[in-house]
Design a protein around this motif. Sequence first.
Motif, short mmCIF file in Angstrom:
data_model
loop_
_atom_site.label_atom_id
_atom_site.label_comp_id
_atom_site.label_asym_id
_atom_site.label_seq_id
_atom_site.Cartn_x
_atom_site.Cartn_y
_atom_site.Cartn_z
N ASP A 183 -1.23 1.13 -5.66
CA ASP A 183 -2.33 2.08 -5.50
C ASP A 183 -3.02 2.43 -6.81
O ASP A 183 -4.19 2.83 -6.82
N SER A 184 -2.30 2.27 -7.94
CA SER A 184 -2.90 2.60 -9.22
C SER A 184 -4.13 1.74 -9.51
O SER A 184 -5.03 2.14 -10.24
N SER A 231 0.84 -1.20 0.00
CA SER A 231 0.00 0.00 0.00
C SER A 231 0.87 1.25 0.00
O SER A 231 1.91 1.30 0.67
N GLU A 232 0.44 2.24 -0.77
CA GLU A 232 1.12 3.53 -0.97
C GLU A 232 2.26 3.45 -1.99
O GLU A 232 2.90 4.46 -2.26
N ASP A 291 -6.71 1.76 -5.38
CA ASP A 291 -7.47 2.95 -5.02
C ASP A 291 -8.66 3.22 -5.94
O ASP A 291 -9.38 4.20 -5.74
N LYS A 292 -8.86 2.37 -6.92
CA LYS A 292 -10.00 2.55 -7.82
C LYS A 292 -11.28 2.04 -7.18
O LYS A 292 -11.27 1.11 -6.37
N ASN A 293 -12.39 2.67 -7.54
CA ASN A 293 -13.69 2.18 -7.09
C ASN A 293 -14.01 0.87 -7.79
O ASN A 293 -13.55 0.61 -8.90
N THR A 346 -13.61 1.38 -2.57
CA THR A 346 -12.42 1.09 -3.39
C THR A 346 -11.98 -0.34 -3.14
O THR A 346 -12.34 -0.96 -2.13
N LYS A 365 -9.03 -1.31 -2.32
CA LYS A 365 -8.20 -1.35 -1.11
C LYS A 365 -9.07 -1.40 0.14
O LYS A 365 -8.76 -2.13 1.09
N GLN A 366 -10.15 -0.65 0.16
CA GLN A 366 -11.04 -0.68 1.31
C GLN A 366 -11.65 -2.07 1.50
O GLN A 366 -11.77 -2.54 2.63
#
Length: 394
Positions: free
Chosen positions: A191-192, A185-186, A195-197, A321, A323-324
């Motif tokens: 993240d590309s 992460s980060e 972090d997308k929905n 997202t 990630k979430q």
Amino acid sequence: MQSRKIAEVLNVSDGGLDKEKDFTSSLHNDDRQHVQIDSGTALQQFLDHVPISSIAGIKNSPVLELKAGDSIRDAIHMLYEKDIFSAAIVDMVDSHMNSIKFSDRYMGLIDFTSMVLWCLEVSELAKSFLWEPFFPVNLDDTVFHALLLLSKHQVHVLPVIQQREDGLIGFVTQTAVVQHLLQYSELEWFDSIADKNLSDLRFEGLQNPSCVFADQTVADALKSLWQNQTSAVAVVDRETKKLLGNVRKSDVYILVRNNDLLRNRTILTVGEFIQIETDKAKTKPKIEHDHGAFLTAGSLRLKNSFTPRMDFPVASKENSTLKQIMEHTIETNTNFTFLTNDKEQVTGLLTLRDIILQFAPPCVNSTINGGGFFEFALEQSGCQVKNGTMIRNH
């Protein structure tokens, strides 16, 4: 350019791949010689630098081997007594036959829940019983190899071997792989895509959720689990369709350990069944990374105290997202999440395999045009897949 940053990351020494600062320094070192490579090769080389042994909890996994000649009854009893969810099936071959390959000793993986469901439904539904295939990996293999196997095949765990004489030493679980990916992460390449929905991602096939009404019977829920071969069945209110709870494959263990519940499954309602775990807290504290090894082992136990209550289902909003979703499944120690709308109605079921697919490139001979990070990196580097072959745009 994203493609340049990917290439630069690959120049980091093997020992530095575990630290974010090493990644960061390599990404911003403009003096480093840049080597032009296509994104497919870049992704494979990147993941090939990370050994499977870096995934948490492999040797904490409970290991049990069953003989192919064992009865279903004996197998269920042994798994129950040993408190183990899954076991390897060993072919009955003569021990002096040294010419037999190590991998040929194993016929597949069998799990407690599938055997119990097969026994309960055999009179009406189950015409045959199949186990998961056996795809072993070595501690010296890489995360790239594990991603390929978990994404290409419908398997939930990968058996791990160390040396021929050691046999099976543990498992790589889907949970452990997702938790490992979250360590990146980060970092831009992670993240590309993470972090997308969800609406911006392409899934192989977002599962249609299996649902039962709260006033239906436990037997109805079990039948749905077996017929749809799904991780869980959502329990919803008949009028509002609101999500009330769930019955998971792992919850079959509750029936097996309580004869009264098992006998009354045709009259006991699902709404009543999901309320029986009142001794468990509704919420669990956030699970930190350092506890990953314990979670990996726990996910392969029948008595898994980390799982949420049945009347407190794991759910995520449709606009979350990726990630979430990943963080939520790890924190709640589950292999899926229901997707819900603003009315708390179930609209989908997202599994860990769906998540893993976003980070797994297609195999070399595949005609799949990719997905997730592979597809993004492909576009950024000016390449495309045509007729199963990657070519560079002019």
